[in-house]
Design a protein around this motif. Sequence first.
Motif, PDB file in Angstrom:
ATOM      1  N   ARG A 176      -3.031 -10.295   6.165  1.00 50.69           N
ATOM      2  CA  ARG A 176      -2.446  -8.938   6.169  1.00 50.69           C
ATOM      3  C   ARG A 176      -0.998  -8.982   6.656  1.00 50.69           C
ATOM      4  NH1 ARG A 176      -3.819  -3.496   6.127  1.00 50.69           N
ATOM      5  NH2 ARG A 176      -5.974  -3.979   5.611  1.00 50.69           N
ATOM      6  N   ARG A 177      -0.779  -9.740   7.731  1.00 49.87           N
ATOM      7  CA  ARG A 177       0.576  -9.845   8.284  1.00 49.87           C
ATOM      8  C   ARG A 177       1.548 -10.443   7.260  1.00 49.87           C
ATOM      9  NH1 ARG A 177       1.042  -9.641  13.674  1.00 49.87           N
ATOM     10  NH2 ARG A 177      -1.022 -10.514  14.078  1.00 49.87           N
ATOM     11  N   GLY A 178       1.077 -11.496   6.589  1.00 47.69           N
ATOM     12  CA  GLY A 178       1.935 -12.189   5.623  1.00 47.69           C
ATOM     13  C   GLY A 178       2.251 -11.324   4.421  1.00 47.69           C
ATOM     14  N   VAL A 179       1.233 -10.618   3.935  1.00 50.24           N
ATOM     15  CA  VAL A 179       1.429  -9.759   2.763  1.00 50.24           C
ATOM     16  C   VAL A 179       2.333  -8.586   3.136  1.00 50.24           C
ATOM     17  CG1 VAL A 179       0.224  -8.236   1.144  1.00 50.24           C
ATOM     18  CG2 VAL A 179      -0.760 -10.466   1.725  1.00 50.24           C
ATOM     19  N   GLU A 180       2.066  -8.007   4.305  1.00 50.16           N
ATOM     20  CA  GLU A 180       2.826  -6.815   4.694  1.00 50.16           C
ATOM     21  C   GLU A 180       4.309  -7.139   4.888  1.00 50.16           C
ATOM     22  OE1 GLU A 180       1.095  -4.391   7.788  1.00 50.16           O
ATOM     23  OE2 GLU A 180       3.046  -3.449   8.210  1.00 50.16           O
ATOM     24  N   ARG A 181       4.602  -8.284   5.481  1.00 48.03           N
ATOM     25  CA  ARG A 181       6.029  -8.539   5.775  1.00 48.03           C
ATOM     26  C   ARG A 181       6.829  -8.801   4.507  1.00 48.03           C
ATOM     27  NH1 ARG A 181       6.377 -14.311   9.097  1.00 48.03           N
ATOM     28  NH2 ARG A 181       5.339 -15.588   7.520  1.00 48.03           N
ATOM     29  N   ILE A 182       6.228  -9.410   3.488  1.00 46.38           N
ATOM     30  CA  ILE A 182       6.999  -9.648   2.259  1.00 46.38           C
ATOM     31  C   ILE A 182       7.158  -8.343   1.481  1.00 46.38           C
ATOM     32  CG2 ILE A 182       5.041 -10.461   0.827  1.00 46.38           C
ATOM     33  CD1 ILE A 182       8.589 -11.908   0.706  1.00 46.38           C
ATOM     34  N   ILE A 183       6.129  -7.498   1.540  1.00 47.65           N
ATOM     35  CA  ILE A 183       6.254  -6.202   0.857  1.00 47.65           C
ATOM     36  C   ILE A 183       7.317  -5.345   1.558  1.00 47.65           C
ATOM     37  CG2 ILE A 183       5.044  -4.040   0.331  1.00 47.65           C
ATOM     38  CD1 ILE A 183       2.542  -5.742  -0.268  1.00 47.65           C
ATOM     39  N   ARG A 184       7.337  -5.388   2.868  1.00 42.98           N
ATOM     40  CA  ARG A 184       8.374  -4.633   3.593  1.00 42.98           C
ATOM     41  C   ARG A 184       9.772  -5.156   3.248  1.00 42.98           C
ATOM     42  NH1 ARG A 184       6.680  -0.774   6.558  1.00 42.98           N
ATOM     43  NH2 ARG A 184       4.557  -0.819   7.379  1.00 42.98           N
ATOM     44  N   ALA A 185       9.880  -6.480   3.119  1.00 37.22           N
ATOM     45  CA  ALA A 185      11.187  -7.056   2.761  1.00 37.22           C
ATOM     46  C   ALA A 185      11.638  -6.553   1.384  1.00 37.22           C
ATOM     47  CB  ALA A 185      11.106  -8.579   2.775  1.00 37.22           C
ATOM     48  N   ALA A 186      10.671  -6.355   0.488  1.00 39.04           N
ATOM     49  CA  ALA A 186      11.017  -5.854  -0.851  1.00 39.04           C
ATOM     50  C   ALA A 186      11.638  -4.466  -0.755  1.00 39.04           C
ATOM     51  CB  ALA A 186       9.780  -5.833  -1.739  1.00 39.04           C
ATOM     52  N   TYR A 187      11.078  -3.630   0.099  1.00 40.82           N
ATOM     53  CA  TYR A 187      11.640  -2.282   0.249  1.00 40.82           C
ATOM     54  C   TYR A 187      13.005  -2.325   0.924  1.00 40.82           C
ATOM     55  CZ  TYR A 187       7.574  -0.145  -1.734  1.00 40.82           C
ATOM     56  OH  TYR A 187       6.615   0.221  -2.637  1.00 40.82           O
ATOM     57  N   THR A 188      13.160  -3.220   1.872  1.00 41.64           N
ATOM     58  CA  THR A 188      14.473  -3.362   2.510  1.00 41.64           C
ATOM     59  C   THR A 188      15.518  -3.720   1.453  1.00 41.64           C
ATOM     60  OG1 THR A 188      13.432  -4.134   4.528  1.00 41.64           O
ATOM     61  CG2 THR A 188      15.756  -4.706   4.252  1.00 41.64           C
ATOM     62  N   LEU A 189      15.166  -4.644   0.594  1.00 36.77           N
ATOM     63  CA  LEU A 189      16.106  -5.086  -0.441  1.00 36.77           C
ATOM     64  C   LEU A 189      16.346  -3.991  -1.469  1.00 36.77           C
ATOM     65  CD1 LEU A 189      17.707  -7.606  -1.254  1.00 36.77           C
ATOM     66  CD2 LEU A 189      15.810  -8.199  -2.770  1.00 36.77           C
ATOM     67  N   ALA A 190      15.290  -3.266  -1.806  1.00 39.83           N
ATOM     68  CA  ALA A 190      15.424  -2.229  -2.839  1.00 39.83           C
ATOM     69  C   ALA A 190      16.429  -1.157  -2.416  1.00 39.83           C
ATOM     70  CB  ALA A 190      14.063  -1.591  -3.111  1.00 39.83           C
ATOM     71  N   LYS A 191      16.575  -0.977  -1.117  1.00 40.05           N
ATOM     72  CA  LYS A 191      17.430   0.114  -0.651  1.00 40.05           C
ATOM     73  C   LYS A 191      18.903  -0.252  -0.579  1.00 40.05           C
ATOM     74  CE  LYS A 191      13.864   2.393   1.952  1.00 40.05           C
ATOM     75  NZ  LYS A 191      13.489   2.740   3.320  1.00 40.05           N
ATOM     76  N   VAL A 192      19.238  -1.529  -0.798  1.00 38.96           N
ATOM     77  CA  VAL A 192      20.666  -1.866  -0.806  1.00 38.96           C
ATOM     78  C   VAL A 192      21.150  -1.854  -2.259  1.00 38.96           C
ATOM     79  CG1 VAL A 192      20.538  -3.252   1.286  1.00 38.96           C
ATOM     80  CG2 VAL A 192      20.393  -4.388  -0.925  1.00 38.96           C
ATOM     81  N   PRO A 193      22.377  -1.369  -2.481  1.00 41.18           N
ATOM     82  CA  PRO A 193      22.866  -1.298  -3.863  1.00 41.18           C
ATOM     83  C   PRO A 193      23.036  -2.683  -4.455  1.00 41.18           C
ATOM     84  CG  PRO A 193      24.567  -0.624  -2.281  1.00 41.18           C
ATOM     85  CD  PRO A 193      23.348  -0.916  -1.494  1.00 41.18           C
ATOM     86  N   HIS A 194      22.600  -2.878  -5.703  1.00 38.00           N
ATOM     87  CA  HIS A 194      22.862  -4.168  -6.337  1.00 38.00           C
ATOM     88  C   HIS A 194      23.217  -4.006  -7.810  1.00 38.00           C
ATOM     89  CE1 HIS A 194      18.866  -3.835  -8.005  1.00 38.00           C
ATOM     90  NE2 HIS A 194      18.984  -4.999  -8.626  1.00 38.00           N
ATOM     91  N   GLY A 195      23.723  -2.829  -8.158  1.00 34.44           N
ATOM     92  CA  GLY A 195      24.243  -2.657  -9.509  1.00 34.44           C
ATOM     93  C   GLY A 195      23.189  -2.348 -10.541  1.00 34.44           C
ATOM     94  N   SER A 196      22.015  -1.860 -10.104  1.00 32.74           N
ATOM     95  CA  SER A 196      20.995  -1.485 -11.075  1.00 32.74           C
ATOM     96  C   SER A 196      21.482  -0.286 -11.878  1.00 32.74           C
ATOM     97  CB  SER A 196      19.706  -1.110 -10.350  1.00 32.74           C
ATOM     98  OG  SER A 196      18.831  -0.463 -11.238  1.00 32.74           O
ATOM     99  N   ALA A 197      21.107  -0.257 -13.154  1.00 37.47           N
ATOM    100  CA  ALA A 197      21.482   0.868 -14.004  1.00 37.47           C
ATOM    101  C   ALA A 197      20.617   2.085 -13.686  1.00 37.47           C
ATOM    102  CB  ALA A 197      21.306   0.462 -15.462  1.00 37.47           C
ATOM    103  N   HIS A 198      19.556   1.870 -12.908  1.00 35.38           N
ATOM    104  CA  HIS A 198      18.582   2.930 -12.651  1.00 35.38           C
ATOM    105  C   HIS A 198      18.965   3.713 -11.404  1.00 35.38           C
ATOM    106  CE1 HIS A 198      14.530   4.669 -11.996  1.00 35.38           C
ATOM    107  NE2 HIS A 198      14.541   4.654 -13.313  1.00 35.38           N
ATOM    108  N   PRO A 199      18.884   5.063 -11.427  1.00 34.14           N
ATOM    109  CA  PRO A 199      19.357   5.857 -10.282  1.00 34.14           C
ATOM    110  C   PRO A 199      18.524   5.704  -9.010  1.00 34.14           C
ATOM    111  CG  PRO A 199      18.387   7.272 -11.999  1.00 34.14           C
ATOM    112  CD  PRO A 199      18.459   5.891 -12.574  1.00 34.14           C
TER     113      PRO A 199
END
Length: 373
Positions: A174-197
């Motif tokens: 659970r710890r391992g799965v949760e921390r990588i999923i949380r990292a995905a959300y952290t990354l999703a919130k920084v701008p990286h030039g996606s065409a999607h709003p």
Amino acid sequence: MTGVDSVYPFGLAPAPGRQRRIAVIAGDGIGPEVVAQALRVVEPLGVPLDIEHFPWSAEHYLKTKETLPTGALVRLRDEFDAIFFGALGDPRVPDGVVARDVLLGLRFGLDLYINLRPVQLLDERLCPVKGKTRRDVNFWVLRENTEGPYVQMGGSFKRDTPDEVAISEDLNTRRGVERIIRAAYTLAKVPHGSAHPTPRVCMVDKANALPHAHGLWQRTFRVVAAEHREVQSSHLFVDVAAMEFVRTPERFDVVVTSNLFGDILTDLGAAICGGLGVAASGNIHPGRCSLFEPVHGSAPDIAGKGLANPLAAFLTLAMLYDHLGEAHCGDRLRKAVEQVVLAGRVTRDLGGTLSTSECGDAVLAELATATRN
Ligand code: NAD
Ligand code: IPM
Ligand code: MN
């Protein structure tokens, strides 16, 4: 990329007045060839690094029987800021013990739980899928990097008999799965030039066939997704995800998945960007010494022939600079690589005629031109 400078959320704390210490493990096959090219940019980029080379490789193992020596983990963790890694794997060591001990040893031992692999097209001409643009192929894969079947729990029984039984356990916590999923959300919130709003996270698993292990992924994903309503969360089974990487890569911003699926999907991700010659990665623990390596292996089929594409190594070094908090160097390096690709000054795997070192020359020349302008 794609016109947007990087905003990297997993980097080290600033270390004013201190040179960063970098461990280089060039490794086997084309590893040393591409690492040597990438390191040529360190001086021109103007941020002095304190570099120490480590010999761990098949050659070293055959001479000494040493893979990752005792004490290496602690030294790397406590004395170094980052590791720049080429590749490991040599036909003379067929059981892959060096790669297992050194590469997986460092991923596990330094708890580098995020394997960050950009899937970012540098030039439309490199995409084998008809009609896809740079805006379409522009996402990140976060591969869980410390669990799954890679932990090598299991064994075999009645080996080399017709009744042999072999078991490899797929470990998910659970710890391992949760921390990588949380990292995905952290990354999703920084701008990286996606065409999607709105930022998008897609979790990829195989819960329909693996209800225990991947049921945990699904349940954890639902909890974390509910905390991030501003992010568009979706789910795909890995078989469909593989198809969608090719058919509609534009639907992805951040893909988060398990260790083995991430390994496989990121070679596919490399393929839609032109191949392994341009695929970079970071094995990251936020804020700690982390390891940066091209996605490709030691490519024994082309080693020693001057055919290896060094661009994945340059792009990997750019990620290492981001981790050091020197994203301006990372961005300059990525722009230079981009220009070199657009100008067709590339190796044969990308349709060019240059050798490994000539392609390195082109990146250096591009950096020098960009600095003058
Ligand atoms: P590979 O990535 O080494 O090569 C796959 C194919 O891609 C080969 O045809 C190769 O010539 C080509 N290729 C790879 N990198 C290239 C580059 N920079 N420029 C041009 N062409 C390139 O994968 P493999 O052949 O399955 O593995 C070879 C060895 O590398 C094995 O021992 C494997 O375990 C190891 N490996 C190590 C790493 C690592 O150290 N991170 C990663 C993958 C594979
Ligand atoms: C990678 C490689 C490794 C992995 C191998 C060499 C163990 O394929 O880094 O993608 O499967 O993680
Ligand atoms: Mn791989």
